[in-house]
Design a protein around this motif. Structure first.
Motif, PDB file in Angstrom:
ATOM      1  N   UNK A 161       3.938  -3.358   0.683  1.00  0.00           N
ATOM      2  CA  UNK A 161       2.870  -4.152   0.073  1.00  0.00           C
ATOM      3  C   UNK A 161       3.237  -4.654  -1.323  1.00  0.00           C
ATOM      4  N   UNK A 162       3.932  -3.812  -2.102  1.00  0.00           N
ATOM      5  CA  UNK A 162       4.295  -4.220  -3.456  1.00  0.00           C
ATOM      6  C   UNK A 162       5.222  -5.430  -3.450  1.00  0.00           C
ATOM      7  N   UNK A 163       6.216  -5.406  -2.575  1.00  0.00           N
ATOM      8  CA  UNK A 163       7.153  -6.523  -2.523  1.00  0.00           C
ATOM      9  C   UNK A 163       6.456  -7.784  -2.029  1.00  0.00           C
ATOM     10  N   UNK A 164       5.539  -7.637  -1.080  1.00  0.00           N
ATOM     11  CA  UNK A 164       4.794  -8.794  -0.592  1.00  0.00           C
ATOM     12  C   UNK A 164       4.014  -9.450  -1.725  1.00  0.00           C
ATOM     13  N   UNK A 165       3.345  -8.631  -2.539  1.00  0.00           N
ATOM     14  CA  UNK A 165       2.580  -9.188  -3.657  1.00  0.00           C
ATOM     15  C   UNK A 165       3.518  -9.822  -4.689  1.00  0.00           C
ATOM     16  N   UNK A 166       4.613  -9.139  -4.994  1.00  0.00           N
ATOM     17  CA  UNK A 166       5.563  -9.666  -5.977  1.00  0.00           C
ATOM     18  C   UNK A 166       6.102 -11.021  -5.537  1.00  0.00           C
ATOM     19  N   UNK A 167       6.530 -11.127  -4.277  1.00  0.00           N
ATOM     20  CA  UNK A 167       7.127 -12.368  -3.792  1.00  0.00           C
ATOM     21  C   UNK A 167       6.093 -13.473  -3.649  1.00  0.00           C
ATOM     22  N   UNK A 168       4.876 -13.119  -3.267  1.00  0.00           N
ATOM     23  CA  UNK A 168       3.790 -14.109  -3.210  1.00  0.00           C
ATOM     24  C   UNK A 168       3.583 -14.732  -4.581  1.00  0.00           C
ATOM     25  N   UNK A 169       3.492 -13.908  -5.595  1.00  0.00           N
ATOM     26  CA  UNK A 169       3.218 -14.399  -6.948  1.00  0.00           C
ATOM     27  C   UNK A 169       4.435 -15.076  -7.577  1.00  0.00           C
ATOM     28  N   UNK A 228       8.210  -0.519  14.967  1.00  0.00           N
ATOM     29  CA  UNK A 228       7.759   0.864  14.899  1.00  0.00           C
ATOM     30  C   UNK A 228       6.762   1.116  13.795  1.00  0.00           C
ATOM     31  N   UNK A 229       6.394   0.064  13.052  1.00  0.00           N
ATOM     32  CA  UNK A 229       5.442   0.227  11.948  1.00  0.00           C
ATOM     33  C   UNK A 229       4.533  -1.009  11.870  1.00  0.00           C
ATOM     34  N   UNK A 230       3.710  -1.240  12.906  1.00  0.00           N
ATOM     35  CA  UNK A 230       2.839  -2.417  12.908  1.00  0.00           C
ATOM     36  C   UNK A 230       1.775  -2.383  11.828  1.00  0.00           C
ATOM     37  N   UNK A 231       1.556  -1.232  11.249  1.00  0.00           N
ATOM     38  CA  UNK A 231       0.534  -1.073  10.206  1.00  0.00           C
ATOM     39  C   UNK A 231       0.869  -1.843   8.927  1.00  0.00           C
ATOM     40  N   UNK A 232       2.095  -2.316   8.814  1.00  0.00           N
ATOM     41  CA  UNK A 232       2.491  -2.983   7.576  1.00  0.00           C
ATOM     42  C   UNK A 232       1.646  -4.224   7.297  1.00  0.00           C
ATOM     43  N   UNK A 233       1.175  -4.900   8.343  1.00  0.00           N
ATOM     44  CA  UNK A 233       0.386  -6.112   8.128  1.00  0.00           C
ATOM     45  C   UNK A 233      -0.929  -5.788   7.422  1.00  0.00           C
ATOM     46  N   UNK A 234      -1.671  -4.812   7.928  1.00  0.00           N
ATOM     47  CA  UNK A 234      -2.934  -4.449   7.278  1.00  0.00           C
ATOM     48  C   UNK A 234      -2.711  -3.784   5.928  1.00  0.00           C
ATOM     49  N   UNK A 235      -1.603  -3.051   5.780  1.00  0.00           N
ATOM     50  CA  UNK A 235      -1.303  -2.452   4.479  1.00  0.00           C
ATOM     51  C   UNK A 235      -1.098  -3.537   3.424  1.00  0.00           C
ATOM     52  N   UNK A 236      -0.376  -4.579   3.786  1.00  0.00           N
ATOM     53  CA  UNK A 236      -0.148  -5.681   2.842  1.00  0.00           C
ATOM     54  C   UNK A 236      -1.444  -6.409   2.541  1.00  0.00           C
ATOM     55  N   UNK A 237      -2.224  -6.703   3.570  1.00  0.00           N
ATOM     56  CA  UNK A 237      -3.490  -7.410   3.367  1.00  0.00           C
ATOM     57  C   UNK A 237      -4.414  -6.627   2.431  1.00  0.00           C
ATOM     58  N   UNK A 238      -4.500  -5.342   2.652  1.00  0.00           N
ATOM     59  CA  UNK A 238      -5.371  -4.505   1.825  1.00  0.00           C
ATOM     60  C   UNK A 238      -4.885  -4.474   0.387  1.00  0.00           C
ATOM     61  N   UNK A 239      -3.584  -4.377   0.207  1.00  0.00           N
ATOM     62  CA  UNK A 239      -3.031  -4.313  -1.141  1.00  0.00           C
ATOM     63  C   UNK A 239      -3.220  -5.638  -1.875  1.00  0.00           C
TER      64      UNK A 239
END
Length: 342
Positions: free
Chosen positions: A210-218, A233-244
């Protein structure tokens, strides 16, 4: 709002990357349920589809739950790609995507995938032919260039927009890099900043938290992010990023119950869609990722990958659920303590 044609993807969509031997309907199902906004099939060979090859035809299977979904095509011949597009359109996806990014030898050495980055005029002609062969929006996934000396993504973006594509996903490596080194998003940002570019630009490469997603978005100003290997093996990453992105806070790690449930769901649909033999065999590549980080897991992994009996595999997962009560689980963001099974 980010739109591809008439497809509304929200303010900052998260896309599941097309991945050969990975992003089939069973995998797409668990990703969709965990927050993926847009998904793509595994890439489909234009030659295989025209020959009516069973594997290529099966890849056209899409389901209502996964919309919006795109069928991704690859090939080296303009007319073949146009005909393949007409066939794929009849499967009723939401869009057609062209693969100009695959770096593997069996694709690139046949003049397809990332090989087209060496011949932009041919790439433009092929893309225009695909656009004219369908009423659906056409998008493209590609790389920065063939190698360090030919990073031509800015020209590629303009040329492909001019012939009618409606979105572009860019992996921040060259073909020569394969998946080595760190993805360079600076050229992706330059494409987005280009005043001529009006279509959505999605960035891809190395987003695994999530941190890298926010950093790269900005930092890079892209319209959305495409996630590939980090979702295996980690589909939860999408909701984790959205929440963050929405709150600046982390979601709790997926519990062991959630991990086992996702693996079971993936397995059951795999068997249903592919049949009991192929469904079980092709699921084997996913177990290590679903249970990554569990201590002394080798014994259980061997049972999962050696058995050809569905009931036996499901029983092993139930044992895993009981055995790993109270372990430490990793999220894509941090390590948290897991207190036990509910």
């Amino acid at each position: 709002m980010v739109k591809i044609g008439n497809i509304d993807l929200g303010e900052f969509p998260l896309l599941l990357a097309p991945m050969e031997d990975v992003s089939d309907p069973p995998f797409r199902q668990v990703c969709k349920e965990n927050g993926a906004d847009m998904m793509y099939t595994e890439f489909v060979s234009s030659e295989g589809l025209i020959r009516n090859a069973a594997k290529s035809v099966q890849k056209l299977d899409i389901f209502e739950y996964e919309r919006p979904v795109g069928i991704q095509l690859f090939g080296s011949d303009v007319e073949t790609m146009a005909e393949c597009t007409r066939i794929a359109t009849k499967a009723h996806p939401d869009l057609i995507d062209i693969n100009y990014g695959c770096p593997v030898k069996k694709v690139a050495c046949r003049g397809a995938g990332a090989a087209l980055l060496q011949d932009i005029p041919l790439m433009a002609r092929m893309t225009e032919a695909v656009v004219k062969a369908t009423h659906l929006p056409v998008t493209v996934k590609t790389r920065l260039g063939w190698d360090e000396a030919t990073k031509n993504i800015e020209e590629v973006a303009e040329r492909l927009q001019d012939v009618g594509i409606q979105a572009l996903s860019i992996h921040g490596r060259t073909r020569a890099q394969l998946y080595k080194g760190e993805a360079d998003w600076r050229l992706i940002a330059k494409v987005k900043e280009n005043q001529r570019i009006k279509i959505p630009i999605f960035g891809n490469g190395d987003i695994d938290s999530p941190e890298k997603a926010m950093e790269y978005k900005n930092r890079f100003g892209i319209d959305g992010i495409m996630i590939g290997r980090a979702a295996i093996g980690y589909p939860w990453i999408f909701n984790e990023i959205k929440h963050f992105l929405a709150t600046g806070e982390y979601l709790d790690a997926p519990t062991m119950i959630q991990r086992v449930a996702a693996a079971k769901q993936h397995l059951m649909f795999s068997v249903q869609w592919k049949g009991p033999v192929l469904g079980i065999l092709e699921m084997r590549r996913h177990y290590s990722n679903y249970f990554k980080g569990l201590p002394h897991f080798k014994e259980f992994r061997m049972k999962l990958v050696q058995s050809m009996e569905l009931d036996e595999i499901l029983e092993t997962m139930d044992i895993i659920l009981k055995e790993f009560d109270g372990v430490i689980l990793e999220t894509k963001a941090k390590v948290v303590a897991y207190g036990g099974i509910d």
